[in-house]
Design an enzyme around this catalytic site. Structure first.
Site, PDB file in Angstrom:
ATOM      1  N   ARG A  93      -4.355 -15.931   0.136  1.00 23.14           N
ATOM      2  CA  ARG A  93      -6.089 -16.002   0.069  1.00 23.14           C
ATOM      3  C   ARG A  93      -6.447 -16.498  -0.981  1.00 23.14           C
ATOM      4  O   ARG A  93      -7.341 -17.163  -1.099  1.00 23.14           O
ATOM      5  CB  ARG A  93      -5.810 -14.581  -0.614  1.00 23.14           C
ATOM      6  CG  ARG A  93      -5.847 -13.643   0.888  1.00 23.14           C
ATOM      7  CD  ARG A  93      -5.778 -12.208   0.299  1.00 23.14           C
ATOM      8  NE  ARG A  93      -5.339 -11.305   1.545  1.00 23.14           N
ATOM      9  CZ  ARG A  93      -6.386 -10.665   2.319  1.00 23.14           C
ATOM     10  NH1 ARG A  93      -7.852 -11.326   2.482  1.00 23.14           N
ATOM     11  NH2 ARG A  93      -6.313 -10.093   3.829  1.00 23.14           N
ATOM     12  N   LEU A 140       2.111  -7.282   2.746  1.00 18.47           N
ATOM     13  CA  LEU A 140       1.113  -7.848   3.189  1.00 18.47           C
ATOM     14  C   LEU A 140       0.514  -7.133   2.189  1.00 18.47           C
ATOM     15  O   LEU A 140       0.384  -5.884   2.224  1.00 18.47           O
ATOM     16  CB  LEU A 140       0.993  -7.426   4.464  1.00 18.47           C
ATOM     17  CG  LEU A 140       1.421  -8.619   5.922  1.00 18.47           C
ATOM     18  CD1 LEU A 140       1.615  -8.122   6.698  1.00 18.47           C
ATOM     19  CD2 LEU A 140       1.153 -10.088   5.800  1.00 18.47           C
ATOM     20  N   ASP A 141      -0.926  -7.446   2.144  1.00 13.57           N
ATOM     21  CA  ASP A 141      -1.594  -6.743   0.798  1.00 13.57           C
ATOM     22  C   ASP A 141      -2.330  -5.844   2.023  1.00 13.57           C
ATOM     23  O   ASP A 141      -2.432  -5.556   2.987  1.00 13.57           O
ATOM     24  CB  ASP A 141      -2.868  -7.704   0.578  1.00 13.57           C
ATOM     25  CG  ASP A 141      -3.203  -8.692   0.933  1.00 13.57           C
ATOM     26  OD1 ASP A 141      -3.811  -8.139   2.203  1.00 13.57           O
ATOM     27  OD2 ASP A 141      -3.534  -9.408   1.348  1.00 13.57           O
ATOM     28  N   TYR A 142      -3.150  -5.443   0.952  1.00 13.83           N
ATOM     29  CA  TYR A 142      -3.501  -3.516   1.764  1.00 13.83           C
ATOM     30  C   TYR A 142      -4.378  -4.217   2.614  1.00 13.83           C
ATOM     31  O   TYR A 142      -4.814  -3.789   4.305  1.00 13.83           O
ATOM     32  CB  TYR A 142      -4.845  -3.235   0.528  1.00 13.83           C
ATOM     33  CG  TYR A 142      -5.418  -1.370   0.947  1.00 13.83           C
ATOM     34  CD1 TYR A 142      -4.249  -0.558   1.078  1.00 13.83           C
ATOM     35  CD2 TYR A 142      -6.565  -1.866   1.288  1.00 13.83           C
ATOM     36  CE1 TYR A 142      -5.451   0.331   1.634  1.00 13.83           C
ATOM     37  CE2 TYR A 142      -7.199  -0.410   1.951  1.00 13.83           C
ATOM     38  CZ  TYR A 142      -6.315   0.943   1.959  1.00 13.83           C
ATOM     39  OH  TYR A 142      -6.999   1.875   2.290  1.00 13.83           O
ATOM     40  N   SER A 170      -4.361  -6.782   5.172  1.00 17.21           N
ATOM     41  CA  SER A 170      -3.223  -7.573   5.662  1.00 17.21           C
ATOM     42  C   SER A 170      -3.310  -6.625   6.672  1.00 17.21           C
ATOM     43  O   SER A 170      -2.747  -6.135   6.646  1.00 17.21           O
ATOM     44  CB  SER A 170      -3.159  -8.930   5.622  1.00 17.21           C
ATOM     45  OG  SER A 170      -3.866  -9.462   4.076  1.00 17.21           O
TER      46      SER A 170
END
Length: 265
Positions: A214, A114-116, A118
């Site tokens: 995204r 999961l990105d920063y 999220s």
């Protein structure tokens, strides 16, 4: 010398051995040990820090607990908050999930990312094979998403039928080298709120490619304001607080073993 021998014999903590080779959870295994119902090589043990090797005979009462090599792994669930990276180390010194999880999980592998910005469910395991099979599976990933605009018919059409983009850089990380992307039809979706200011959705997808959601919504000019994953392959956060972790339940392990032993993913 003792350390070398332990490594050679694949020493494992007793409660972990029991939970991975039976239907007992670690907590239940601890209780059995404390009650003196577990024996190693014929001798009852009550010390929770006891370790065993593959050559030891472990019994619960009269029942022999046999090693199943397909089950000798650990999987944990972590509810990642925003502002943490799913990586071992960050050159910029930003906080990672391993900073929160602690040293005992430094050798674990994240199953997907999961990105920063999220949040939500991250699975981690100490097995390379388990990590690879889950990451490349078609198991459903379910998310709750908030975007800064309206879900118009073209967005729904792409969710229903999929879309292939030569330029899928909207919503991507600025340093990403991935330009084009093929988006499979969503497994399911539900529009919870839909207006020009913002919209909220619940979506299920069968992949977890680089910033897939995204990029998808970014193509339609929709910026993802909030993204939270709360389920992966039937394993769900439920009431797990943000920033906390837990072991899988015995039912989750049972379902996971069934999936790992199946030929289809």
């Amino acid at each position: 010398m003792k350390k070398e021998k332990e490594e050679e014999l694949e020493v494992t903590r007793l409660n972990k051995f029991i939970s991975h080779n039976s239907n007992y959870s670690r907590r239940e295994a601890d209780k059995l040990i404390e009650e003196g119902r577990v024996s190693i090589n014929g001798k009852p043990v009550t010390n929770l820090s006891t370790k065993v090797s593959i050559n030891d005979e472990v019994r619960i009462g009269k029942k022999l607990i046999k090693e199943d090599k397909n089950r000798m792994y650990t999987v944990i669930m972590y509810n990642k908050p925003k502002g943490e990276l799913v990586t071992k180390n960050d050159p910029q010194g930003r906080k990672t999930v391993f900073d929160s999880l602690g040293k005992q999980y430094k050798h674990f592998l994240p199953i997907g990312r999961l990105d920063y910005a999220s949040e939500g469910l991250i699975l981690l395991t100490d097995s390379v094979d388990v990590a690879n099979k889950l990451m490349h599976s078609k198991l459903e990933r379910i998310y709750k998403i908030k975007v800064d605009g309206e879900i118009h018919p073209k967005v729904e059409e792409a969710m229903l039928h999929g879309i292939e983009l030569e330029d899928a850089t909207s919503g991507a990380h600025e340093k990403s080298k991935i330009k084009s992307m093929n988006f499979e039809p969503f497994v399911a979706y539900k529009i919870l709120t839909n207006n020009k200011s913002f919209s909220k959705l619940k979506v299920a997808i069968a992949e977890g490619k680089n910033r897939e959601l995204r990029r998808f919504f970014g193509h339609f000019g929709l910026n993802v304001m909030d993204l939270k994953r709360f389920e992966f392959g039937g394993m769900t956060l439920n009431n797990l607080p943000t920033g906390k972790s837990r072991y899988l339940t015995k039912d989750e392990y049972k379902d996971l073993r069934s999936f790992l032993n199946s030929k289809d993913d």
